[in-house]
Design an enzyme around this catalytic site. Structure first.
Site, mmCIF file in Angstrom:
data_model
loop_
_atom_site.group_PDB
_atom_site.id
_atom_site.type_symbol
_atom_site.label_atom_id
_atom_site.label_comp_id
_atom_site.label_asym_id
_atom_site.label_seq_id
_atom_site.Cartn_x
_atom_site.Cartn_y
_atom_site.Cartn_z
ATOM 1 N N GLY A 101 0.805 -1.228 0.000
ATOM 2 C CA GLY A 101 0.000 0.000 0.000
ATOM 3 C C GLY A 101 0.828 1.262 0.000
ATOM 4 N N ASN A 102 1.992 1.237 0.660
ATOM 5 C CA ASN A 102 2.791 2.464 0.763
ATOM 6 C C ASN A 102 3.458 2.850 -0.557
ATOM 7 O OD1 ASN A 102 4.625 0.317 0.900
ATOM 8 N ND2 ASN A 102 6.050 1.471 2.149
ATOM 9 N N LYS A 148 -2.748 -10.171 -2.199
ATOM 10 C CA LYS A 148 -1.735 -9.898 -3.230
ATOM 11 C C LYS A 148 -0.406 -10.611 -2.943
ATOM 12 C CE LYS A 148 1.389 -6.566 -1.615
ATOM 13 N NZ LYS A 148 1.069 -6.696 -0.219
ATOM 14 N N LYS A 152 2.553 -12.370 4.132
ATOM 15 C CA LYS A 152 3.868 -12.153 3.515
ATOM 16 C C LYS A 152 4.837 -13.269 3.896
ATOM 17 C CE LYS A 152 3.267 -7.229 3.940
ATOM 18 N NZ LYS A 152 2.290 -7.183 2.844
ATOM 19 N N LYS A 156 -13.119 -10.219 4.456
ATOM 20 C CA LYS A 156 -12.545 -8.933 4.006
ATOM 21 C C LYS A 156 -13.636 -7.873 3.859
ATOM 22 C CE LYS A 156 -8.100 -9.940 2.674
ATOM 23 N NZ LYS A 156 -6.866 -9.189 2.909
#
Ligand code: ADP
Ligand code: MG
Length: 312
Positions: A12-13, A212, A274, A128
């Protein structure tokens, strides 16, 4: 450093929260990507889309209470739009950064469908939250009229929740592969890909969100990549994150990663996917490795100076 095939997953960053912010941020995002390309690596880019698909969904949602001026845009279509919108900014910025370095390398975004299993257990427990907040009455109407699953969100109202199934295949993988072989830079599986289920020859878009990090891992395996780099907001993965005995990790073996996952060191929905994706990739074939580091430290991380390396 060897010439590697590298899948880079942007968090996102790397993109921010508005079109203006995104257009500005991608200039910085393009730099570590261009560094890799300049060093001779084959680069495939993936990215998240949380705020962007939220924005698109919100702009095109039907208020249950008011007259709709535009037809409601289904969620898979919102995902497709987010891939186009984010892909536009990324391919534009990377192209410019490469040209500034006298590198004439084509960059393009592929609208990417990611196949999920219609029997994925995730579909029976959607988690979500997406889109707008609704009142109790509006929520009840949406449940009755559209069959949405709505949950109360910490006193702020009701929100629709969708499932987060696992990616099993990428419909456009041959196209991505052909372009990569030709030396093109490809942006793919944006936002985890547009989730689709298979029905004979048809792929049918479903309202869901594929993580993702998992989609990036999947395309990395399918393309037989050497290296998966997950760029996020933290320089390294920590155990006891945020606590007094917090410890930042430079290396993480498969055994350690499994143990720390078991012990609950990684927050679900943020660091856990992740570490799981990195672990899956590193253990999928000998020689494959994964790195988790920050966008700001990407250059140092890739040079082996920082970040958390996950390797068998
Ligand atoms: P992205 O948009 O890159 O996917 P996320 O917010 O989903 O980013 O996940 C990254 C965040 O995970 C970090 O910014 C950090 O706040 C959080 N986090 C949770 N647990 C850990 C941990 N054990 N070590 C490091 N960061 C962690
Ligand atoms: Mg995330």
């Amino acid at each position: 450093m060897n010439k590697d095939k590298i899948v880079v997953a942007l968090g996102g960053n790397a993109l921010g929260n508005s079109p203006e912010e995104q257009l500005m941020l991608v200039k910085g995002t393009a730099k570590p990507i261009a560094d890799l390309i300049e060093a001779g690596h084959e680069v495939i880019l993936a990215h998240g889309n949380g705020p962007q698909v939220g924005m698109i969904n919100l702009a095109m949602a039907t208020s249950a209470a008011s007259e709709a001026k535009t037809p409601e845009m289904p969620f898979p279509e919102c995902g497709a739009m987010s891939q186009g919108y984010i892909g536009f900014h990324l391919q534009n910025a990377i192209r410019e950064e490469l040209l500034n370095r006298n590198l004439n390398v084509p960059v393009a975004t592929i609208v990417t469908q990611v196949i999920v299993d219609k029997d994925d257990p995730a579909f029976s427990k959607p988690t979500k939250p997406i889109g707008a907040f609704y009142s109790k009455e509006e929520a009840e109407l949406l449940i009755a009229q559209k069959g949405y699953t709505m949950v109360e969100d910490a006193g702020r109202g009701y929100r629709r929740v969708v499932a987060s199934p696992k990616p099993i295949d990428v419909a456009e993988k041959e196209t991505v592969e052909a372009l990569v072989e030709k030396g093109h830079i490809v942006i793919t599986v944006g936002g985890g890909g547009i989730p689709v289920i298979r029905e004979g020859n048809r792929l049918i878009g479903v309202p869901a969100v594929i993580d993702k990090d998992f989609a990036s891992e999947k395309i990395a395996e399918l393309l037989d990549a050497d290296y998966l780099i997950i760029l996020t907001a933290v320089e390294k993965v920590a155990i006891n994150y945020g606590k007094e005995n917090e410890k930042w990790l430079s290396k993480l073996s498969v055994e350690e990663a499994n143990q720390y996952i078991e012990e609950g060191h990684f927050a679900p929905g943020s660091m856990l996917p992740k570490v799981q994706a990195a672990l899956q990739f590193a253990s999928s074939k000998p020689g494959r490795r994964a790195l988790i580091t920050s966008l700001e430290k990407a250059k140092d991380g890739i040079e082996g100076k920082t970040g958390t390396m996950i390797q068998v």
